[in-house]
Design an enzyme around this catalytic site. Sequence first.
Site, short mmCIF file in Angstrom:
data_model
loop_
_atom_site.label_atom_id
_atom_site.label_comp_id
_atom_site.label_asym_id
_atom_site.label_seq_id
_atom_site.Cartn_x
_atom_site.Cartn_y
_atom_site.Cartn_z
N GLY A 120 -15.85 7.92 -10.19
CA GLY A 120 -16.60 8.12 -11.44
C GLY A 120 -18.07 7.91 -11.16
N ARG A 233 -28.83 12.94 -19.88
CA ARG A 233 -29.02 11.54 -20.29
C ARG A 233 -29.87 11.47 -21.55
NH1 ARG A 233 -29.11 8.98 -14.20
NH2 ARG A 233 -26.83 9.03 -14.10
N GLU A 354 -22.19 9.93 -18.87
CA GLU A 354 -23.51 10.32 -18.33
C GLU A 354 -24.16 9.18 -17.54
OE1 GLU A 354 -24.07 13.29 -18.43
OE2 GLU A 354 -23.20 14.09 -20.28
C1 LIG Z 1 -16.64 10.03 -23.82
C2 LIG Z 1 -16.69 10.39 -22.36
C3 LIG Z 1 -16.94 11.71 -21.98
C4 LIG Z 1 -16.93 12.05 -20.63
N1 LIG Z 1 -17.12 13.37 -20.26
C5 LIG Z 1 -17.06 13.69 -18.95
C6 LIG Z 1 -17.18 15.07 -18.54
O1 LIG Z 1 -17.32 15.97 -19.37
N2 LIG Z 1 -17.13 15.37 -17.22
C7 LIG Z 1 -16.96 14.40 -16.27
O2 LIG Z 1 -16.93 14.74 -15.09
N3 LIG Z 1 -16.81 13.09 -16.63
C8 LIG Z 1 -16.87 12.72 -17.94
N4 LIG Z 1 -16.71 11.41 -18.30
C9 LIG Z 1 -16.45 10.41 -17.28
C10 LIG Z 1 -17.65 9.49 -17.05
O3 LIG Z 1 -18.70 10.20 -16.44
C11 LIG Z 1 -17.16 8.31 -16.21
O4 LIG Z 1 -16.21 7.59 -16.99
C12 LIG Z 1 -18.30 7.41 -15.81
O5 LIG Z 1 -19.15 8.05 -14.87
C13 LIG Z 1 -17.81 6.11 -15.19
O6 LIG Z 1 -16.89 6.35 -14.18
P1 LIG Z 1 -15.47 5.59 -14.17
O7 LIG Z 1 -14.88 5.71 -15.52
O8 LIG Z 1 -14.69 6.08 -13.01
O9 LIG Z 1 -15.85 4.07 -13.95
P2 LIG Z 1 -16.14 3.36 -12.56
O10 LIG Z 1 -17.12 4.13 -11.77
O11 LIG Z 1 -14.85 3.02 -11.91
O12 LIG Z 1 -16.82 2.02 -13.03
C14 LIG Z 1 -16.09 0.96 -13.69
C15 LIG Z 1 -17.08 -0.12 -14.11
O13 LIG Z 1 -17.71 -0.66 -12.92
C16 LIG Z 1 -19.12 -0.55 -13.05
N5 LIG Z 1 -19.69 -0.34 -11.72
C17 LIG Z 1 -19.35 0.63 -10.81
N6 LIG Z 1 -20.12 0.49 -9.71
C18 LIG Z 1 -20.95 -0.57 -9.93
C19 LIG Z 1 -21.99 -1.20 -9.19
N7 LIG Z 1 -22.36 -0.75 -7.98
N8 LIG Z 1 -22.62 -2.26 -9.71
C20 LIG Z 1 -22.30 -2.72 -10.95
N9 LIG Z 1 -21.31 -2.16 -11.71
C21 LIG Z 1 -20.66 -1.10 -11.21
C22 LIG Z 1 -19.35 0.64 -13.98
O14 LIG Z 1 -20.63 0.59 -14.57
C23 LIG Z 1 -18.22 0.43 -14.97
O15 LIG Z 1 -18.60 -0.54 -15.92
C24 LIG Z 1 -16.70 11.05 -19.65
C25 LIG Z 1 -16.45 9.73 -20.05
C26 LIG Z 1 -16.44 9.40 -21.39
C27 LIG Z 1 -16.15 7.97 -21.79
#
Ligand SMILES: Cc1cc2nc3c(=O)[nH]c(=O)nc-3n(C[C@H](O)[C@H](O)[C@H](O)COP(=O)(O)OP(=O)(O)OC[C@H]3O[C@@H](n4cnc5c(N)ncnc54)[C@H](O)[C@@H]3O)c2cc1C
Length: 378
Positions: A120, A233, A354
């Site tokens: 993500g 963003r 985002e």
């Molecule tokens: C409403 C919504 C719409 C979306 N639409 C799309 C879309 O159209 N297309 C698409 O591709 N994706 C989409 N997404 C996905 C979104 O981009 C991801 O959920 C987001 O980038 C976070 O990735 P993840 O969920 O895998 O969390 P992870 O990356 O696994 O992170 C989990 C937690 O750990 C934290 N974290 C991770 N690395 C670090 C670090 N180095 N230091 C501190 N904290 C850290 C993160 O901030 C988060 O709090 C959408 C998500 C939502 C909720």
Amino acid sequence: MIRDTARRFVRMRLVPLEAQIEAVDDVDPGLVAVLRREAAALGLYGFNLPPQVGGPGLPVEARLAILEEISYTSVPLSETVGHLPLSLTFCNEEQRRRLLPDILSGAKAVTYALTEPDAGSDLGRIRTRAVRRGDGWVLNGRKQFISNAETADYIIVLCVTDSTAPLKERLTTFIVARSNPGISDMTRFRKMGWRGYQLNGFALQDCFVPGADLLGGPGDGFAAIMASINHDRIFSASRALGIARRGHEMACAYANERSAFGARLGEHQGIQFMIADSDVEIEAARLLIRRAAKLLEANDPDGRIAASRAKLYASEMACRVSDRVLQVFGGMGYMCDLPVERFYRDARAFRIGEGTSEMQRIQIARHALLQRGNHEAR
Ligand SMILES: Cc1cc2nc3c(=O)[nH]c(=O)nc-3n(C[C@H](O)[C@H](O)[C@H](O)COP(=O)(O)OP(=O)(O)OC[C@H]3O[C@@H](n4cnc5c(N)ncnc54)[C@H](O)[C@@H]3O)c2cc1C
């Protein structure tokens, strides 16, 4: 005139549809098609695109005015006004002729798919692979949390094409038709808010994509995503601002109306303090968004950090403001008769999509530390 056009469309056409969509957590695709056509007829659809891909090339003030107005309504409905991915600027001449007219008229919808079950925030963990075969590519992998993938006509899919290359050259984007038989196992996530706006997961299984459907060249995927991300963003920050602004307006009206202990709610200092804090934070978010949009418009390198600041602040602000708004309404704020509880649920997602708040903080801190280091070195 542009602001008024957007405002009238949002308030007269979209806002009345909110409650029904919220109740059933779905939007009739026929209705979406009609709304997109209406937005296109008003000159709003694709309002953010530059003229080289057939967009109106509006000045930043006009785009900000539209963003503010469309953010007043719920997320699935504001979507019908058509803020389109700027990665479409990577389309070549042939794609511009073949794909863009339908996308710009709202006849066909496009979404983008970056996120995967194991990737993500960290795009370096993307595992969906694209391998050359004949005059095309074969894609295999899985994507999740993809906005409205089930109803999109095209999905811009980010894949690894050279796993040994550095991240900036490792990835490639493909425009994959939703009707491609290689897209399977389309699932829909149940979620906390944004009802009527679907988040999907799907598999790519030996999904053959013709070479003509590469977006940019091999290895341009990272650049294509980056072309969009700062503007997305700002869009996300504006949507968060829209929720906060509308909730705050409702809280002020309610505080003027309702009485307790012999005075209107708004005469109690405890309520005034909440209203004052929300007022200042909303204005601060608006100014951060405007500054970021203007820097990006001027291609100023500080636009990237300004967009991160705006996204971080506006998304966190919307959660604080919608919490206060609910508190001002008391028990009524917790009931589904009013949209106040929806603002509270909907605001939460902006701290994740985002680029999460943590990702924005990392960018901002790196920038601040680097600036400081450079300053001291001088
Ligand atoms: C409403 C919504 C719409 C979306 N639409 C799309 C879309 O159209 N297309 C698409 O591709 N994706 C989409 N997404 C996905 C979104 O981009 C991801 O959920 C987001 O980038 C976070 O990735 P993840 O969920 O895998 O969390 P992870 O990356 O696994 O992170 C989990 C937690 O750990 C934290 N974290 C991770 N690395 C670090 C670090 N180095 N230091 C501190 N904290 C850290 C993160 O901030 C988060 O709090 C959408 C998500 C939502 C909720």
